[in-house]
Design an enzyme around this catalytic site. Structure first.
Site, mmCIF file in Angstrom:
data_model
loop_
_atom_site.group_PDB
_atom_site.id
_atom_site.type_symbol
_atom_site.label_atom_id
_atom_site.label_comp_id
_atom_site.label_asym_id
_atom_site.label_seq_id
_atom_site.Cartn_x
_atom_site.Cartn_y
_atom_site.Cartn_z
ATOM 1 N N GLU A 21 0.826 -1.206 0.000
ATOM 2 C CA GLU A 21 0.000 0.000 0.000
ATOM 3 C C GLU A 21 0.865 1.263 0.000
ATOM 4 O O GLU A 21 0.500 2.278 -0.577
ATOM 5 C CB GLU A 21 -0.931 0.015 1.212
ATOM 6 C CG GLU A 21 -1.994 -1.073 1.177
ATOM 7 C CD GLU A 21 -2.847 -1.064 2.415
ATOM 8 O OE1 GLU A 21 -4.022 -0.665 2.298
ATOM 9 O OE2 GLU A 21 -2.347 -1.452 3.493
ATOM 10 N N LYS A 99 -12.011 3.858 1.948
ATOM 11 C CA LYS A 99 -10.923 3.125 1.310
ATOM 12 C C LYS A 99 -11.540 1.999 0.472
ATOM 13 O O LYS A 99 -11.702 0.879 0.950
ATOM 14 C CB LYS A 99 -9.985 2.587 2.395
ATOM 15 C CG LYS A 99 -8.682 2.033 1.912
ATOM 16 C CD LYS A 99 -7.783 1.718 3.107
ATOM 17 C CE LYS A 99 -6.464 1.130 2.670
ATOM 18 N NZ LYS A 99 -5.574 0.861 3.811
#
Length: 124
Positions: A21, A99
């Site tokens: 990420e 998200k």
């Protein structure tokens, strides 16, 4: 209390606890509600009597894209604190960070999110 509402701010950023990420990045969506009196601006029709939506928008994008956090909780807090510090007429702010590409593979989902509410009195 009156509100300025900005929904669906889409940014590409590098927040998350997983190493990929931080390298690959992903999309985030921010919703912001800024609480402040709007009656003067409504009466005068003068931008100087309110806080520009564009300025709030730019502040949120700046915080989300110029920093890297492990947790979206920290991102939301940072956005809220930055808005409250930058714009004195705003007495409180609600920030939701979504998200949609969180690395969860157990099942399909629209997004994971956190939502916080902070007041000027709670500034760190």
């Amino acid at each position: 209390m009156d509100k300025i509402i900005i929904k669906g701010i889409k940014v590409f950023a590098y927040h998350g606890v997983n190493p990929e990420e931080k390298v690959d990045g992903q999309n985030f969506i921010l919703d912001i509600v800024a609480y402040m009196p709007l009656s003067k601006a409504a009466a005068t029709d003068n931008l100087d009597d309110t806080v520009s939506c564009a300025k709030i928008f730019k502040m949120a994008v700046k915080v989300a894209t110029e920093n890297r956090y492990d947790l979206i909780e920290t991102l939301a807090e940072s956005v809220a604190q930055s808005i409250l510090r930058a714009f004195e007429p705003i007495g409180a702010v609600n920030v939701c960070v979504k998200k949609p590409e969180a690395p969860i593979t157990a099942a399909e989902f629209d997004y994971v999110a956190v939502e916080i509410f902070r007041t000027r009195e709670a500034l760190n």
